[in-house]
Design a protein around this motif. Structure first.
Motif, short mmCIF file in Angstrom:
data_model
loop_
_atom_site.label_atom_id
_atom_site.label_comp_id
_atom_site.label_asym_id
_atom_site.label_seq_id
_atom_site.Cartn_x
_atom_site.Cartn_y
_atom_site.Cartn_z
N GLU A 125 21.26 43.86 52.04
CA GLU A 125 20.98 44.50 53.48
C GLU A 125 19.75 44.17 54.30
O GLU A 125 18.64 43.92 53.26
CB GLU A 125 21.25 46.06 53.72
N LYS B 185 28.29 50.96 54.17
CA LYS B 185 27.72 51.05 52.91
C LYS B 185 28.14 52.01 51.79
O LYS B 185 28.38 51.71 50.68
CB LYS B 185 26.13 51.37 53.03
N GLU B 186 28.43 53.22 52.49
CA GLU B 186 28.71 54.29 51.38
C GLU B 186 30.28 53.87 50.87
O GLU B 186 30.57 54.31 49.79
CB GLU B 186 28.73 55.73 52.14
N SER C 20 22.08 46.00 59.51
CA SER C 20 22.12 47.17 60.00
C SER C 20 20.96 47.51 60.94
O SER C 20 20.14 46.85 61.07
CB SER C 20 22.26 48.27 58.81
N GLU D 11 23.73 50.17 44.09
CA GLU D 11 23.78 50.38 45.51
C GLU D 11 23.43 49.14 46.09
O GLU D 11 22.80 48.46 45.57
CB GLU D 11 22.83 51.55 46.25
N CYS E 143 26.85 51.64 60.18
CA CYS E 143 26.38 50.83 59.02
C CYS E 143 26.28 51.72 57.69
O CYS E 143 26.63 51.18 56.43
CB CYS E 143 25.10 50.48 59.41
N GLU E 144 26.09 52.98 57.55
CA GLU E 144 26.06 53.66 56.42
C GLU E 144 27.36 53.99 56.24
O GLU E 144 27.61 54.19 54.99
CB GLU E 144 25.44 55.09 56.94
N GLN E 145 28.34 54.14 57.01
CA GLN E 145 29.65 54.16 56.44
C GLN E 145 30.09 53.10 55.70
O GLN E 145 31.03 53.26 54.59
CB GLN E 145 30.81 54.43 57.72
N CYS F 79 22.29 53.98 62.41
CA CYS F 79 23.45 53.36 62.99
C CYS F 79 24.48 54.02 61.69
O CYS F 79 24.61 53.75 60.58
CB CYS F 79 23.57 51.62 62.67
N SER F 80 25.39 55.06 62.13
CA SER F 80 26.24 55.81 61.38
C SER F 80 27.32 54.77 60.81
O SER F 80 27.86 55.06 59.46
CB SER F 80 26.90 56.68 62.06
N LYS G 217 17.61 45.56 57.68
CA LYS G 217 17.66 46.40 58.93
C LYS G 217 16.85 45.80 60.05
O LYS G 217 15.69 45.49 60.03
CB LYS G 217 16.80 47.49 58.73
N ASN H 109 28.81 49.96 48.59
CA ASN H 109 28.34 50.29 47.46
C ASN H 109 29.26 50.54 46.33
O ASN H 109 29.15 50.10 45.12
CB ASN H 109 27.83 51.83 47.64
#
Length: 151
Positions: free
Chosen positions: A77, A57-58, A46, A21, A53-55, A50-51, A79, A62
């Motif tokens: 990353e 990453k995922e 990020s 990751e 940012c997670e999107q 922050c949705s 923050k 990743n």
């Protein structure tokens, strides 16, 4: 005994998946010293909550790390608007938000493409306008960054 083996297996799975990751950046100077100066760093700026940012990453970053095709790229990353701090290129401790301001990266998510001296090698990517083409644009910017680094 079975319980112990289950716990051990779970720990190994968690540890190995974590290794695949995006890692949090703690020390820029040390990262480049360890990896070599001829690498591009793809840096996700990020912030907590922050949705998008997670999107990214995922769905993008990743999988890039897990694929093994981006070993020549340091994908990290930071923050902003949190307690996150890091060591900059001179080895000085700096707040992640202040560091991001050096690159005018105030919106999240922002992707920066930088070299070992802190120079931007390709245009930063701000936000996520077209999720279905986002990976393509990341690859194009990485190609541009690699070419700039080679010159």
């Amino acid at each position: 005994m079975i319980r112990y083996l289950s716990i051990l297996l779970f720990t190994l799975i968690c540890t190995s998946s974590y290794a695949d990751e995006v890692k949090t950046l703690h020390d820029l100077k040390a990262e480049f010293e360890q990896a070599g100066d001829n690498r591009v760093m793809l840096l996700l700026v990020s912030q907590p909550g922050c949705s998008y940012c997670e999107q990214i990453k995922e769905e993008i970053l990743n999988p890039m790390v897990k694929s093994g095709h981006y070993k020549s790229v340091l994908i990290r990353e930071i923050k902003i608007h949190s307690t996150h701090s890091l060591r900059d290129f001179q080895g000085k401790r700096v707040d992640a938000t202040q560091f991001a301001k050096r690159y005018d990266a105030w919106a999240t998510p922002t992707l920066l493409f930088i070299d070992s001296k802190g120079n931007e090698l390709a245009p930063k990517m701000i936000g996520i306008n077209t999720p279905e083409f986002y990976g393509y644009y990341v690859d194009k910017n990485l190609d541009s960054a690699q070419a700039a680094l080679s010159n």
